[in-house]
Design a protein around this motif. Structure first.
Motif, PDB file in Angstrom:
ATOM      1  N   LEU A   1     -16.596  51.851   0.859  1.00 59.08           N
ATOM      2  CA  LEU A   1     -16.943  50.385   1.272  1.00 59.08           C
ATOM      3  C   LEU A   1     -17.778  50.469   2.531  1.00 59.08           C
ATOM      4  O   LEU A   1     -18.790  49.399   2.620  1.00 59.08           O
ATOM      5  N   GLY A   2     -17.422  51.138   3.575  1.00 59.09           N
ATOM      6  CA  GLY A   2     -17.891  51.416   4.786  1.00 59.09           C
ATOM      7  C   GLY A   2     -19.529  51.510   4.460  1.00 59.09           C
ATOM      8  O   GLY A   2     -20.458  51.240   5.221  1.00 59.09           O
ATOM      9  N   ILE A   3     -19.723  52.837   3.494  1.00 64.44           N
ATOM     10  CA  ILE A   3     -21.310  52.920   3.071  1.00 64.44           C
ATOM     11  C   ILE A   3     -21.882  52.074   2.552  1.00 64.44           C
ATOM     12  O   ILE A   3     -23.087  51.677   3.092  1.00 64.44           O
ATOM     13  N   TRP A   4     -21.354  51.492   1.632  1.00 67.01           N
ATOM     14  CA  TRP A   4     -22.010  50.069   1.049  1.00 67.01           C
ATOM     15  C   TRP A   4     -22.279  49.140   2.202  1.00 67.01           C
ATOM     16  O   TRP A   4     -23.393  48.546   1.947  1.00 67.01           O
ATOM     17  N   LEU A   5     -21.383  49.003   2.903  1.00 72.10           N
ATOM     18  CA  LEU A   5     -21.701  47.925   4.107  1.00 72.10           C
ATOM     19  C   LEU A   5     -22.710  48.526   5.012  1.00 72.10           C
ATOM     20  O   LEU A   5     -23.644  47.648   5.392  1.00 72.10           O
ATOM     21  N   MET A   6     -22.862  49.796   5.207  1.00 74.11           N
ATOM     22  CA  MET A   6     -23.992  50.232   6.048  1.00 74.11           C
ATOM     23  C   MET A   6     -24.931  50.070   5.469  1.00 74.11           C
ATOM     24  O   MET A   6     -26.318  49.687   6.021  1.00 74.11           O
ATOM     25  N   VAL A   7     -25.345  50.340   3.968  1.00 71.60           N
ATOM     26  CA  VAL A   7     -26.450  50.100   3.411  1.00 71.60           C
ATOM     27  C   VAL A   7     -27.029  48.788   3.352  1.00 71.60           C
ATOM     28  O   VAL A   7     -28.203  48.373   3.616  1.00 71.60           O
ATOM     29  N   ALA A   8     -26.280  47.925   3.093  1.00 67.65           N
ATOM     30  CA  ALA A   8     -26.363  46.448   3.163  1.00 67.65           C
ATOM     31  C   ALA A   8     -27.052  46.250   4.488  1.00 67.65           C
ATOM     32  O   ALA A   8     -27.932  45.338   4.613  1.00 67.65           O
ATOM     33  N   THR A   9     -26.191  46.537   5.547  1.00 67.42           N
ATOM     34  CA  THR A   9     -26.768  46.343   7.050  1.00 67.42           C
ATOM     35  C   THR A   9     -28.283  46.697   7.231  1.00 67.42           C
ATOM     36  O   THR A   9     -29.269  45.769   7.871  1.00 67.42           O
ATOM     37  N   THR A  10     -28.471  47.890   6.818  1.00 63.87           N
ATOM     38  CA  THR A  10     -29.995  48.350   7.155  1.00 63.87           C
ATOM     39  C   THR A  10     -30.904  47.536   6.339  1.00 63.87           C
ATOM     40  O   THR A  10     -31.967  47.445   6.585  1.00 63.87           O
ATOM     41  N   PHE A  11     -30.438  47.385   5.162  1.00 65.14           N
ATOM     42  CA  PHE A  11     -31.636  46.552   4.288  1.00 65.14           C
ATOM     43  C   PHE A  11     -31.784  45.229   4.957  1.00 65.14           C
ATOM     44  O   PHE A  11     -32.835  44.766   4.967  1.00 65.14           O
TER      45      PHE A  11
ATOM     46  N   LEU B   1     -22.613  44.615  10.152  1.00 57.04           N
ATOM     47  CA  LEU B   1     -22.264  45.990  11.094  1.00 57.04           C
ATOM     48  C   LEU B   1     -20.838  45.975  11.487  1.00 57.04           C
ATOM     49  O   LEU B   1     -20.123  46.837  11.535  1.00 57.04           O
ATOM     50  N   ILE B   2     -20.329  44.712  11.857  1.00 52.99           N
ATOM     51  CA  ILE B   2     -18.888  44.729  12.470  1.00 52.99           C
ATOM     52  C   ILE B   2     -17.999  44.892  11.358  1.00 52.99           C
ATOM     53  O   ILE B   2     -17.173  45.901  11.561  1.00 52.99           O
ATOM     54  N   LYS B   3     -18.113  44.453  10.127  1.00 53.22           N
ATOM     55  CA  LYS B   3     -17.077  44.521   9.004  1.00 53.22           C
ATOM     56  C   LYS B   3     -17.345  46.059   8.737  1.00 53.22           C
ATOM     57  O   LYS B   3     -16.177  46.710   8.363  1.00 53.22           O
TER      58      LYS B   3
ATOM     59  N   SER C   1     -18.768  57.664  12.586  1.00 54.48           N
ATOM     60  CA  SER C   1     -19.299  59.043  12.123  1.00 54.48           C
ATOM     61  C   SER C   1     -19.606  59.122  10.821  1.00 54.48           C
ATOM     62  O   SER C   1     -20.304  59.723  10.243  1.00 54.48           O
ATOM     63  N   ALA C   2     -18.614  58.336   9.779  1.00 55.89           N
ATOM     64  CA  ALA C   2     -18.826  58.493   8.412  1.00 55.89           C
ATOM     65  C   ALA C   2     -19.833  57.816   7.849  1.00 55.89           C
ATOM     66  O   ALA C   2     -20.498  58.188   6.785  1.00 55.89           O
ATOM     67  N   VAL C   3     -20.259  56.867   8.514  1.00 56.15           N
ATOM     68  CA  VAL C   3     -21.345  55.865   7.693  1.00 56.15           C
ATOM     69  C   VAL C   3     -22.869  55.986   8.427  1.00 56.15           C
ATOM     70  O   VAL C   3     -23.742  55.436   8.040  1.00 56.15           O
ATOM     71  N   GLN C   4     -22.679  56.596   9.884  1.00 56.91           N
ATOM     72  CA  GLN C   4     -24.032  56.520  10.473  1.00 56.91           C
ATOM     73  C   GLN C   4     -25.098  57.152  10.052  1.00 56.91           C
ATOM     74  O   GLN C   4     -26.481  56.753   9.962  1.00 56.91           O
ATOM     75  N   PRO C   5     -24.968  58.409   9.071  1.00 52.11           N
ATOM     76  CA  PRO C   5     -25.996  58.987   8.193  1.00 52.11           C
ATOM     77  C   PRO C   5     -27.019  57.847   7.660  1.00 52.11           C
ATOM     78  O   PRO C   5     -27.978  58.043   7.537  1.00 52.11           O
ATOM     79  N   PHE C   6     -26.204  56.894   6.980  1.00 47.36           N
ATOM     80  CA  PHE C   6     -26.885  55.975   6.114  1.00 47.36           C
ATOM     81  C   PHE C   6     -27.791  55.001   7.019  1.00 47.36           C
ATOM     82  O   PHE C   6     -28.469  54.263   6.256  1.00 47.36           O
ATOM     83  N   ALA C   7     -27.556  54.888   8.077  1.00 44.66           N
ATOM     84  CA  ALA C   7     -28.340  54.096   9.006  1.00 44.66           C
ATOM     85  C   ALA C   7     -29.906  54.340   8.827  1.00 44.66           C
ATOM     86  O   ALA C   7     -30.869  53.621   9.293  1.00 44.66           O
ATOM     87  N   TYR C   8     -30.050  55.651   8.535  1.00 42.68           N
ATOM     88  CA  TYR C   8     -31.443  56.088   8.408  1.00 42.68           C
ATOM     89  C   TYR C   8     -32.282  55.616   7.276  1.00 42.68           C
ATOM     90  O   TYR C   8     -33.437  55.722   7.043  1.00 42.68           O
TER      91      TYR C   8
END
Length: 289
Positions: A8-18, A227-229, A237-244
């Motif tokens: 879920l965190g990964i998907w939220l990070m992908v949504a955040t970057t978009f 990003l807060i969610k 550290s688990a989701v930061q790579p997807f910020a790229y």
């Protein structure tokens, strides 16, 4: 932490970057028509309202959120971030989304390089090599000596340095203040600072562009909320790579909506910077273990 939370965190990070990439596209459109300070000022008004609303609903309310053990440093952080946003948005106009993000994405490497002298953290030789390789990537993008060098190409590098310093100061004040306090100061003091400048550059805005301005404000609030969610359900550290992925999304918007071109050196240099950043992040995660 469960795999479900990480997913879920990964998907939220992908949504955040978009969302942040779309926000950057709207910022480029508006800053191409109006003064950058005015655009950032209006955006910050909504951001400050969001921050105040979040603080008012938290335990202890506004008084607790505003209470800081490092008020001067918190104020400097907030002003540094709003200045960095102005520099970055201006870079969108001068260089485009693609080239700006390809250089700006080097900020994690700057954080790694500066964490020693600023925070007293130990930076091993492997991470120093990664930092050096990352800046080879930046040189590939800039191509000094191979073409007529654009002084404007330094602007996103300056923005990356400012954001890296902001990130390091955020980590430093976290030793004294809560995340809620830092977030509150970032929004409120940043809004005060940019208003003191932006009001002098006020320009009449057409009705259609007010719609874009409203969209920019909503995107900024939505991006920060996502990003807060994201950090609530998964470790950074688990989701930061997807910020790229923001580099991919922003470049796509630049190419398809603004007619930008992806030059070979920007693609190659950006890939080198991202790989060096991912290695640095991996070393940060594995070293404590």
């Amino acid at each position: 932490m469960s795999a479900q939370n990480i997913r879920l965190g990964i998907w939220l990070m992908v949504a955040t970057t978009f969302v942040f990439s779309v926000q950057d596209g709207v910022s480029r459109h508006l800053a191409g028509q109006y003064n950058t300070y005015m655009v950032v000022m209006i955006r910050y008004w909504f951001f400050a309202a969001f921050v105040i609303a979040i603080a008012a609903r938290s335990n202890g309310g506004l008084r607790k959120a505003a209470r800081s053990r490092k008020p001067l440093l918190q104020a400097f952080r907030a002003l540094l971030l709003v200045a960095e946003i102005c520099v970055t948005v201006q870079s969108f106009v001068l260089l485009g989304l693609t080239e700006t993000h390809a250089i700006f994405i080097s900020y994690p490497l700057l954080i790694a390089a500066l964490s020693g002298p600023i925070l007293g953290e130990t930076v091993g030789w492997r991470r120093w090599i990664a930092v050096a390789i990352g800046f080879v990537g930046v040189l590939i993008i800039l191509q000094p000596g191979l073409t007529v060098f654009q002084p404007a190409a330094i602007i996103p590098l300056i923005a990356a340095f400012m954001f890296a310093l902001y990130g390091l100061l955020t980590r430093y004040v976290a030793r004294y203040d809560s995340t809620a306090t830092s977030f509150f100061w970032t929004g409120t003091v940043g809004a005060i600072g940019i208003t003191a400048v932006g009001l002098w550059f006020w320009e009449p805005m057409s009705g259609g562009d007010w719609i874009w301005m409203g969209a920019l404000c909503l995107l900024a609030v939505l991006g920060h909320w996502l990003l807060i969610k994201c950090y609530e359900v998964a470790e950074a550290s688990a989701v930061q790579p997807f910020a790229y992925l923001q580099l991919v999304f922003a470049s796509s918007i630049g190419i398809f909506f603004f007619g930008e071109t992806l030059r070979w050196n920007v693609a190659l240099g950006g890939a080198v910077v991202v790989l060096a950043g991912l290695f640095t992040l991996w070393r940060t995660r594995t070293k404590p273990a």
